[in-house]
Write a protein that holds these residues in place. Structure first.
Motif, PDB file in Angstrom:
ATOM      1  N   ARG A 135       0.821  -1.207   0.000  1.00 43.63           N
ATOM      2  CA  ARG A 135       0.000   0.000   0.000  1.00 43.63           C
ATOM      3  C   ARG A 135       0.853   1.254   0.000  1.00 43.63           C
ATOM      4  O   ARG A 135       0.563   2.231  -0.691  1.00 43.63           O
ATOM      5  N   LEU A 136       1.920   1.218   0.790  1.00 43.94           N
ATOM      6  CA  LEU A 136       2.837   2.356   0.827  1.00 43.94           C
ATOM      7  C   LEU A 136       3.431   2.585  -0.574  1.00 43.94           C
ATOM      8  O   LEU A 136       3.476   3.719  -1.067  1.00 43.94           O
ATOM      9  N   LEU A 137       3.849   1.523  -1.228  1.00 50.96           N
ATOM     10  CA  LEU A 137       4.469   1.650  -2.555  1.00 50.96           C
ATOM     11  C   LEU A 137       3.466   2.117  -3.601  1.00 50.96           C
ATOM     12  O   LEU A 137       3.808   2.882  -4.504  1.00 50.96           O
ATOM     13  N   VAL A 138       2.218   1.658  -3.479  1.00 51.13           N
ATOM     14  CA  VAL A 138       1.172   2.076  -4.420  1.00 51.13           C
ATOM     15  C   VAL A 138       0.852   3.564  -4.220  1.00 51.13           C
ATOM     16  O   VAL A 138       0.763   4.329  -5.180  1.00 51.13           O
ATOM     17  N   ASP A 139       0.697   3.975  -2.973  1.00 46.38           N
ATOM     18  CA  ASP A 139       0.437   5.392  -2.694  1.00 46.38           C
ATOM     19  C   ASP A 139       1.578   6.269  -3.219  1.00 46.38           C
ATOM     20  O   ASP A 139       1.356   7.322  -3.824  1.00 46.38           O
ATOM     21  N   MET A 140       2.795   5.822  -2.941  1.00 52.72           N
ATOM     22  CA  MET A 140       3.970   6.586  -3.362  1.00 52.72           C
ATOM     23  C   MET A 140       4.017   6.711  -4.881  1.00 52.72           C
ATOM     24  O   MET A 140       4.324   7.782  -5.425  1.00 52.72           O
ATOM     25  N   ALA A 141       3.690   5.620  -5.583  1.00 52.15           N
ATOM     26  CA  ALA A 141       3.711   5.641  -7.050  1.00 52.15           C
ATOM     27  C   ALA A 141       2.679   6.622  -7.595  1.00 52.15           C
ATOM     28  O   ALA A 141       2.938   7.357  -8.547  1.00 52.15           O
ATOM     29  N   LYS A 142       1.500   6.670  -6.975  1.00 49.93           N
ATOM     30  CA  LYS A 142       0.472   7.619  -7.413  1.00 49.93           C
ATOM     31  C   LYS A 142       0.936   9.042  -7.127  1.00 49.93           C
ATOM     32  O   LYS A 142       0.774   9.938  -7.951  1.00 49.93           O
ATOM     33  N   TYR A 143       1.537   9.248  -5.954  1.00 42.52           N
ATOM     34  CA  TYR A 143       1.966  10.588  -5.545  1.00 42.52           C
ATOM     35  C   TYR A 143       3.092  11.110  -6.428  1.00 42.52           C
ATOM     36  O   TYR A 143       3.089  12.275  -6.850  1.00 42.52           O
ATOM     37  N   ALA A 144       4.071  10.240  -6.708  1.00 37.38           N
ATOM     38  CA  ALA A 144       5.290  10.691  -7.401  1.00 37.38           C
ATOM     39  C   ALA A 144       5.297  10.337  -8.892  1.00 37.38           C
ATOM     40  O   ALA A 144       6.293  10.579  -9.569  1.00 37.38           O
ATOM     41  N   ASP A 145       4.178   9.763  -9.395  1.00 32.37           N
ATOM     42  CA  ASP A 145       4.061   9.405 -10.822  1.00 32.37           C
ATOM     43  C   ASP A 145       5.125   8.395 -11.250  1.00 32.37           C
ATOM     44  O   ASP A 145       5.893   8.627 -12.180  1.00 32.37           O
ATOM     45  N   LEU A 146       5.150   7.266 -10.540  1.00 31.56           N
ATOM     46  CA  LEU A 146       6.111   6.203 -10.847  1.00 31.56           C
ATOM     47  C   LEU A 146       5.354   5.097 -11.595  1.00 31.56           C
ATOM     48  O   LEU A 146       4.488   4.448 -11.003  1.00 31.56           O
ATOM     49  N   PRO A 147       5.645   4.890 -12.871  1.00 27.98           N
ATOM     50  CA  PRO A 147       4.806   4.019 -13.709  1.00 27.98           C
ATOM     51  C   PRO A 147       5.182   2.530 -13.654  1.00 27.98           C
ATOM     52  O   PRO A 147       5.441   1.903 -14.670  1.00 27.98           O
ATOM     53  N   TRP A 148       5.199   1.956 -12.478  1.00 23.30           N
ATOM     54  CA  TRP A 148       5.585   0.541 -12.323  1.00 23.30           C
ATOM     55  C   TRP A 148       4.697  -0.383 -13.142  1.00 23.30           C
ATOM     56  O   TRP A 148       3.486  -0.187 -13.214  1.00 23.30           O
ATOM     57  N   ASP A 149       5.297  -1.430 -13.682  1.00 25.27           N
ATOM     58  CA  ASP A 149       4.506  -2.492 -14.308  1.00 25.27           C
ATOM     59  C   ASP A 149       3.817  -3.332 -13.238  1.00 25.27           C
ATOM     60  O   ASP A 149       2.713  -3.821 -13.432  1.00 25.27           O
ATOM     61  N   THR A 150       4.494  -3.534 -12.125  1.00 27.71           N
ATOM     62  CA  THR A 150       3.860  -4.130 -10.960  1.00 27.71           C
ATOM     63  C   THR A 150       4.660  -3.738  -9.721  1.00 27.71           C
ATOM     64  O   THR A 150       5.729  -3.133  -9.835  1.00 27.71           O
ATOM     65  N   VAL A 151       4.124  -4.066  -8.563  1.00 25.25           N
ATOM     66  CA  VAL A 151       4.731  -3.675  -7.296  1.00 25.25           C
ATOM     67  C   VAL A 151       5.038  -4.940  -6.493  1.00 25.25           C
ATOM     68  O   VAL A 151       4.123  -5.649  -6.069  1.00 25.25           O
ATOM     69  N   PHE A 152       6.318  -5.240  -6.331  1.00 29.83           N
ATOM     70  CA  PHE A 152       6.707  -6.340  -5.446  1.00 29.83           C
ATOM     71  C   PHE A 152       7.216  -5.750  -4.135  1.00 29.83           C
ATOM     72  O   PHE A 152       8.002  -4.797  -4.128  1.00 29.83           O
ATOM     73  N   SER A 153       6.765  -6.349  -3.058  1.00 36.03           N
ATOM     74  CA  SER A 153       7.199  -5.950  -1.722  1.00 36.03           C
ATOM     75  C   SER A 153       7.671  -7.196  -0.999  1.00 36.03           C
ATOM     76  O   SER A 153       7.109  -8.286  -1.181  1.00 36.03           O
ATOM     77  N   SER A 154       8.663  -7.027  -0.151  1.00 31.50           N
ATOM     78  CA  SER A 154       9.138  -8.134   0.685  1.00 31.50           C
ATOM     79  C   SER A 154       7.986  -8.722   1.499  1.00 31.50           C
ATOM     80  O   SER A 154       8.006  -9.896   1.855  1.00 31.50           O
TER      81      SER A 154
END
Lengths: 246, 246
Positions: free
Chosen positions: B137-156
């Motif tokens: 969730r943190l990574l998804v929020d951050m991507a929306k906030y900072a416009d990071l166009p990840w293909d997917t989000v992997f987290s430990s």
């Protein structure tokens, strides 16, 4: 719309809901047949392939065994179909390499006409993610191919089962740090939405040509006496509905 | 460049590598202090917060216990800091609601100047994903906030541990249906790259201000006698390097 007022994330079924698997796969089969001078009912081939996938995933969701990777599963079903007398001529024409390439037709599916515009509009308002029985690599390739701007990609593969196993839905909800009622499942299949509702999620039914079996009665919203929260005809209609919440 | 010739996916460390956590968090702390008429060494506060996170994740990566959700972990460390005599005045000014909001400063981090342009250029060529100890969730929020166009989000979080535990790297590689040598880890921290190399991944070091401790010698590529495959100064430089592969 009251039922969607607290929704912070949309989880999308993919095959049939986001992409038109039937048109795309039939097109690839037909082109490959033409290349080898072979004719056949490609529409039926695609449907048999899809049916094998639905049967296998359902079996595993109910506790049975089998591959959790849909690429592997699609390949096994493809080999079975090509081994039948009906398709033996087609099978004889296809080397293992060509079969491997054909298997990746499921990575090259096109969105429905409203898909890309609708997802971009939704992404501005809310978290959008897949929640598919397809494996992650398949979903990532498909997103690149069809320009699907997911915030992240959830696959049942991550949760060790397939939809409609409740643990798949609850796994995605947990990793979004949300409660089930803050998430809505978006699907063109009522079985998927009923499973999502059973764990407390909100439900959005999207009408897609050919996706709802003809022997099942029309899906309706609760306000019309049915059992889903919202019924829409497109993702752009959904984006407009969510925009009204503000 | 020979070492990157078969790379099909880039896995990015996030904090410090993609986003400037230090500048962003110090800025939020400083603004909140000013609002309550409190002054302090906000730079040091941010560093202490980050150090607590590094210590906790390292402990768990080595088999210790603790929360696998970084939001929870950040909040626990924040409470500890606000409980010290040095920050008690600041702590007294912050209600639980304000502390919760402050904790989400880690969801509102800005990219380095080359981050967004570089990621968009890379995404056209290759799969790009996070591989972070931050929760999804943190990574998804951050991507929306900072416009990071990840293909997917992997987290430990998905793999039940934290980097540098090898199973985190191998989990992401597996879900991309790749072999380790087809994936490259991108990070501003040598410990992360050494762990990725230990499971067979390729390694790309990005120089970022303040991220490499001053007591560690300069990171060099193998061709310069060091131990990483490639050293770059920005994601745009990396995108240009990968484009030369064609």
């Amino acid at each position: 719309m009251a039922d969607l007022s607290n929704v912070q994330a949309l989880l999308f079924d993919v095959f049939g809901t986001v992409v038109d698997w039937h048109g795309s796969v039939t097109g690839e089969l037909s082109a490959l047949g033409a290349k080898h001078g072979i004719d056949g009912d490609w529409n039926e081939f695609a449907k048999t392939w899809r049916r094998g996938y639905l049967q296998n995933t359902r079996k595993i969701a109910e506790g049975g065994t089998g591959s959790l990777n849909v690429d592997v599963m699609h390949r096994e079903i493809l080999e079975d179909i090509l081994g039948t007398p009906e398709w033996s001529k087609f099978g004889a024409a296809l080397t293992p390499e060509v079969r491997g390439e054909l298997n990746l037709a499921w990575h090259r599916l096109n969105g429905w006409p409203d898909t890309v515009t609708g997802l971009y509009a939704l992404k501005k308002q809310i978290i959008i993610s897949t929640l598919s029985n397809g494996n992650i690599r398949l979903l990532v390739d498909m997103a690149k191919y069809a320009d699907l701007p997911w915030d992240t990609v959830f696959s049942s593969e991550l949760f060790g089962s397939f939809k409609p196993d409740p643990k798949v839905y609850l796994g995605a909800v947990k990793h979004l740090s949300l409660e089930p009622h803050n998430c809505a499942m978006v699907a063109a299949h009522i079985y998927d939405l009923r499973a999502a509702a059973s764990v407390g999620m909100r439900t959005i039914y999207v009408r897609r040509p050919g996706e709802q079996p003809p022997d099942i009665e029309e899906v309706k919203s609760k306000s019309e006496g049915g059992d889903v929260d919202v019924v829409v005809n497109s993702f752009t209609e959904l984006a407009a509905l969510l925009a009204e919440r503000k």
